[in-house]
Write a protein that holds these residues in place. Structure first.
Motif, PDB file in Angstrom:
ATOM      1  N   ASP A   1      -5.523  -6.542   3.526  1.00 35.41           N
ATOM      2  CA  ASP A   1      -5.017  -5.621   4.755  1.00 35.41           C
ATOM      3  C   ASP A   1      -6.246  -4.530   4.547  1.00 35.41           C
TER       4      ASP A   1
ATOM      5  N   TYR B   1      -7.561  -0.988  -4.094  1.00 38.02           N
ATOM      6  CA  TYR B   1      -7.439  -0.246  -3.047  1.00 38.02           C
ATOM      7  C   TYR B   1      -8.537   0.780  -2.904  1.00 38.02           C
TER       8      TYR B   1
ATOM      9  N   LYS C   1       0.723  -1.316  -0.013  1.00 40.03           N
ATOM     10  CA  LYS C   1       0.196   0.117   0.000  1.00 40.03           C
ATOM     11  C   LYS C   1       1.079   1.417   0.092  1.00 40.03           C
ATOM     12  N   LEU C   2       0.342   2.517  -0.846  1.00 44.02           N
ATOM     13  CA  LEU C   2       1.274   3.670  -0.850  1.00 44.02           C
ATOM     14  C   LEU C   2       0.609   4.400   0.256  1.00 44.02           C
TER      15      LEU C   2
ATOM     16  N   TYR D   1      -9.031   4.424  -0.794  1.00 46.14           N
ATOM     17  CA  TYR D   1      -8.272   5.464   0.022  1.00 46.14           C
ATOM     18  C   TYR D   1      -9.469   6.478   0.140  1.00 46.14           C
TER      19      TYR D   1
ATOM     20  N   PHE E   1      -5.042   5.545   3.203  1.00 46.65           N
ATOM     21  CA  PHE E   1      -5.458   4.150   2.970  1.00 46.65           C
ATOM     22  C   PHE E   1      -6.667   3.398   3.754  1.00 46.65           C
TER      23      PHE E   1
ATOM     24  N   PHE F   1       0.956   8.187   1.298  1.00 47.11           N
ATOM     25  CA  PHE F   1       1.078   9.682   0.698  1.00 47.11           C
ATOM     26  C   PHE F   1       1.598  10.668   1.607  1.00 47.11           C
TER      27      PHE F   1
ATOM     28  N   SER G   1      -6.405  -2.518   7.592  1.00 48.03           N
ATOM     29  CA  SER G   1      -5.862  -1.878   8.849  1.00 48.03           C
ATOM     30  C   SER G   1      -6.454  -0.365   8.644  1.00 48.03           C
TER      31      SER G   1
END
Lengths: 112, 113
Positions: free
Chosen positions: B56, B33, A99-100, B35, B45, A102, B58
């Protein structure tokens, strides 16, 4: 050209000048770094990336520099154009955690 | 389509309501993903899927937030009992297997009144 110290939230640049946007990262395990450009009302758009085994990478009008010793990343934009006005984000990830994460972003405004 | 598609682009709801946000990733991308981006901030995230499973989660702030990807393609982010603090742009991104670059959609702007 104009440069920004260690992360300033805004940068005003004269059209045609070079821009330098700085970013500091904290995770020494990070091995992949990426710059995104985000225009108002749009999602982040990929500009350029670099892996930790490199110090420099060049694209079209853009160069990314990575200094792992001081955990510093920079994006250089050559001959800045009005279309370069946007918010620029650096992001990082590590090999075992894709995961990125930022940074806070720098708003670049190009003056005609 | 060629890119990541998110619907709705804008959603206004009242405090306490239930909301679903949909993401259609780039065809063939295995990773997806979610965000969240508040005004003036970088994306934060929330959750990451590799295939159908959440690899994930989290970043989900609390149990009012849940996401699914039942067939390994389209994903839905579900928010129960919305609060004003949930107001933000919810971004979806996808990436190919072994890819590190994320391809983002335009986002869904959620406003909770």
């Amino acid at each position: 050209g104009e440069s920004v110290g260690l992360h300033l939230p805004t940068l005003s640049v004269q059209e045609g000048d070079n821009s330098i946007i700085n970013c500091a990262y904290s995770n020494s395990a990070s091995d992949y770094f990426i710059w995104y450009k985000q225009e108002s009302g749009k999602g982040p758009q990929f500009i350029i990336d670099i892996r930790s085994n490199m110090d420099k990478r060049q694209g079209q009008r853009v160069t990314v520099l990575l200094n792992k010793t001081v955990k510093h990343l920079s994006l250089q934009i050559a001959a800045t154009q009005p279309g370069d006005s946007a918010v620029y984000f650096c992001a990082e990830s590590s090999f075992n955690d894709y995961k990125l994460s930022f940074g806070a972003g720098t708003t670049v405004t190009v003056r005609a | 389509g060629a890119g990541v598609s998110q619907t709705p682009s804008n959603k206004v709801t009242e405090k306490g309501k239930y909301v679903e946000l949909r993401c259609d990733p780039i065809s063939g991308h295995t990773a997806l993903y979610w965000y969240r981006q508040s005004l003036g901030q970088g994306p934060e995230f929330l959750i990451y899927f590799q295939g159908t499973g959440a690899a994930d989660d989290s970043g989900l702030p609390n149990d009012r937030f849940f996401a699914v990807r039942p067939e390994g393609s389209v994903s839905t982010l579900k928010i129960q009992r919305t609060e004003r603090g949930d107001s933000a742009v919810y971004l979806c991104a996808s990436s190919p297997l072994q890819g590190r670059e994320l391809f983002f959609g335009e986002g869904s702007r959620l406003t909770v009144l």
